[in-house]
Scaffold this motif. Structure first.
Motif, short mmCIF file in Angstrom:
data_model
loop_
_atom_site.label_atom_id
_atom_site.label_comp_id
_atom_site.label_asym_id
_atom_site.label_seq_id
_atom_site.Cartn_x
_atom_site.Cartn_y
_atom_site.Cartn_z
N ALA A 27 -2.39 -4.27 4.58
CA ALA A 27 -3.63 -3.69 4.03
C ALA A 27 -4.54 -3.21 5.16
O ALA A 27 -5.13 -2.13 5.09
N ALA A 28 -4.63 -4.00 6.23
CA ALA A 28 -5.45 -3.60 7.37
C ALA A 28 -4.91 -2.32 8.00
O ALA A 28 -5.68 -1.42 8.37
N GLN A 29 -3.58 -2.21 8.13
CA GLN A 29 -3.00 -1.00 8.70
C GLN A 29 -3.30 0.22 7.83
O GLN A 29 -3.66 1.28 8.35
N ILE A 30 -3.16 0.08 6.54
CA ILE A 30 -3.39 1.21 5.65
C ILE A 30 -4.87 1.61 5.65
O ILE A 30 -5.21 2.79 5.69
N VAL A 31 -5.76 0.62 5.65
CA VAL A 31 -7.19 0.91 5.70
C VAL A 31 -7.54 1.62 7.01
O VAL A 31 -8.28 2.61 7.02
N LEU A 32 -6.99 1.13 8.12
CA LEU A 32 -7.30 1.75 9.41
C LEU A 32 -6.70 3.15 9.51
O LEU A 32 -7.25 4.02 10.19
N THR A 33 -5.60 3.40 8.81
CA THR A 33 -5.00 4.73 8.81
C THR A 33 -5.92 5.74 8.13
O THR A 33 -5.98 6.90 8.53
N THR A 34 -6.63 5.31 7.11
CA THR A 34 -7.49 6.24 6.37
C THR A 34 -8.93 6.28 6.87
O THR A 34 -9.71 7.09 6.40
N CYS A 35 -9.29 5.41 7.80
CA CYS A 35 -10.67 5.36 8.31
C CYS A 35 -10.83 6.27 9.53
O CYS A 35 -9.92 6.93 9.98
N HIS A 36 -12.03 6.27 10.08
CA HIS A 36 -12.37 7.05 11.28
C HIS A 36 -11.49 6.61 12.45
O HIS A 36 -11.21 5.43 12.62
N PRO A 37 -11.02 7.59 13.29
CA PRO A 37 -10.11 7.26 14.39
C PRO A 37 -10.59 6.18 15.36
O PRO A 37 -9.77 5.56 16.02
N ILE A 65 0.10 9.10 -6.25
CA ILE A 65 1.50 8.85 -6.63
C ILE A 65 2.10 7.75 -5.77
O ILE A 65 2.77 6.84 -6.26
N THR A 66 1.86 7.81 -4.46
CA THR A 66 2.39 6.78 -3.55
C THR A 66 1.84 5.41 -3.91
O THR A 66 2.59 4.42 -3.95
N SER A 67 0.55 5.32 -4.20
CA SER A 67 -0.06 4.04 -4.56
C SER A 67 0.56 3.46 -5.83
O SER A 67 0.88 2.26 -5.89
N VAL A 68 0.75 4.31 -6.83
CA VAL A 68 1.34 3.84 -8.09
C VAL A 68 2.78 3.40 -7.88
O VAL A 68 3.20 2.34 -8.36
N VAL A 69 3.55 4.19 -7.13
CA VAL A 69 4.97 3.86 -6.90
C VAL A 69 5.09 2.55 -6.12
O VAL A 69 5.87 1.66 -6.49
N VAL A 70 4.32 2.40 -5.03
CA VAL A 70 4.41 1.19 -4.22
C VAL A 70 3.98 -0.04 -5.01
O VAL A 70 4.64 -1.08 -4.98
N SER A 71 2.89 0.06 -5.75
CA SER A 71 2.42 -1.06 -6.56
C SER A 71 3.46 -1.45 -7.61
O SER A 71 3.77 -2.63 -7.78
N SER A 72 4.01 -0.47 -8.29
CA SER A 72 5.00 -0.74 -9.33
C SER A 72 6.27 -1.36 -8.76
O SER A 72 6.79 -2.34 -9.29
N LEU A 73 6.77 -0.78 -7.67
CA LEU A 73 8.01 -1.30 -7.08
C LEU A 73 7.82 -2.68 -6.47
O LEU A 73 8.72 -3.53 -6.52
N THR A 74 6.66 -2.93 -5.89
CA THR A 74 6.38 -4.26 -5.34
C THR A 74 6.33 -5.30 -6.45
O THR A 74 6.94 -6.37 -6.35
N TYR A 130 4.94 -0.87 6.26
CA TYR A 130 4.02 0.21 6.61
C TYR A 130 4.79 1.52 6.78
O TYR A 130 4.40 2.56 6.25
N LEU A 131 5.91 1.46 7.51
CA LEU A 131 6.74 2.65 7.71
C LEU A 131 7.32 3.15 6.39
O LEU A 131 7.39 4.36 6.15
N ASP A 132 7.76 2.22 5.54
CA ASP A 132 8.29 2.62 4.22
C ASP A 132 7.23 3.38 3.43
O ASP A 132 7.51 4.43 2.85
N ILE A 133 6.02 2.85 3.42
CA ILE A 133 4.94 3.47 2.63
C ILE A 133 4.53 4.82 3.22
O ILE A 133 4.35 5.80 2.49
N LEU A 134 4.43 4.91 4.55
CA LEU A 134 4.05 6.18 5.17
C LEU A 134 5.12 7.25 4.94
O LEU A 134 4.81 8.40 4.65
#
Length: 197
Positions: free
Chosen positions: A43-53, A88-97, A176-180
């Protein structure tokens, strides 16, 4: 009575049952702690990916490099398509998890799929050496999305059953790599479909 809080009737405690059949109570508690740690880092990695550099410094060079790559891919795409790919990615990852946790609890095992996924991944990456048009980009995007959806299931199953408790960084990096990759292939699929439309 004995220091345990009771669960109200109708409530379900996710961690009360065994994570998968044949696991002892102590092992179940350790495994749930491990799972929480992996998803916290993820979760931290995904949040940092979408935040300011500037925030990338906290998670390291690995996440920084991937975040910049994702940022470049998104900067060259319409915002509407990026948002669609994200949803779409969020729905797919949540469902598959959720499915993988349910399947593990029912005794299903996905470890036998590893070699097949690796072969499919090699075939998918071979397309890098051949120029393709927008239709082929959409097809490859769809195939890549399917393969990385399968990897989410496979690697989540490994998280539940096979990673050791000290491998939480490795497990987080793999998911993380799977999701990206899933996001990027969905993005390519949507871009290819838009070019054809």
């Amino acid at each position: 009575m004995y220091g345990f809080s009771s669960v109200e009737k109708g409530d379900y405690d996710l961690e009360s049952g065994g994570l998968y059949p044949g696991i002892s109570h102590g092992e179940n508690q350790l495994r749930w702690g491990f799972v929480r740690k992996v998803y916290g880092i993820l979760a931290a990695q995904i949040v940092l990916t979408t935040c300011h550099p500037m925030n990338f410094v906290f998670l390291g060079l690995f996440t920084l490099c991937l975040s910049v790559t994702i940022g470049v891919a998104c900067a060259n795409t319409q915002g509407k398509i990026v948002l669609q790919a994200l949803v779409i990615t969020s729905v797919v990852v949540s469902s598959l998890t959720g499915y993988t946790f349910w399947a593990a609890k029912k005794g299903k095992d996905f470890s036998f799929l590893g070699p097949y996924y690796s072969l499919l991944l090699l075939c998918l990456f071979s397309q890098i050496f051949f120029p393709i048009g927008s239709t082929a980009t959409a097809v490859v995007g769809g195939l890549g999305a399917l393969i990385f959806s399968a990897y989410v299931v496979y690697d989540t199953d490994n998280l539940i059953k096979r990673f050791t408790y000290d491998e939480y960084i490795w497990a987080s990096a793999i998911l993380y790599l799977d999701i990206l990759n899933l996001f990027l292939y969905i993005l390519n699929l949507l871009r290819g479909l838009q070019s054809d439309g």
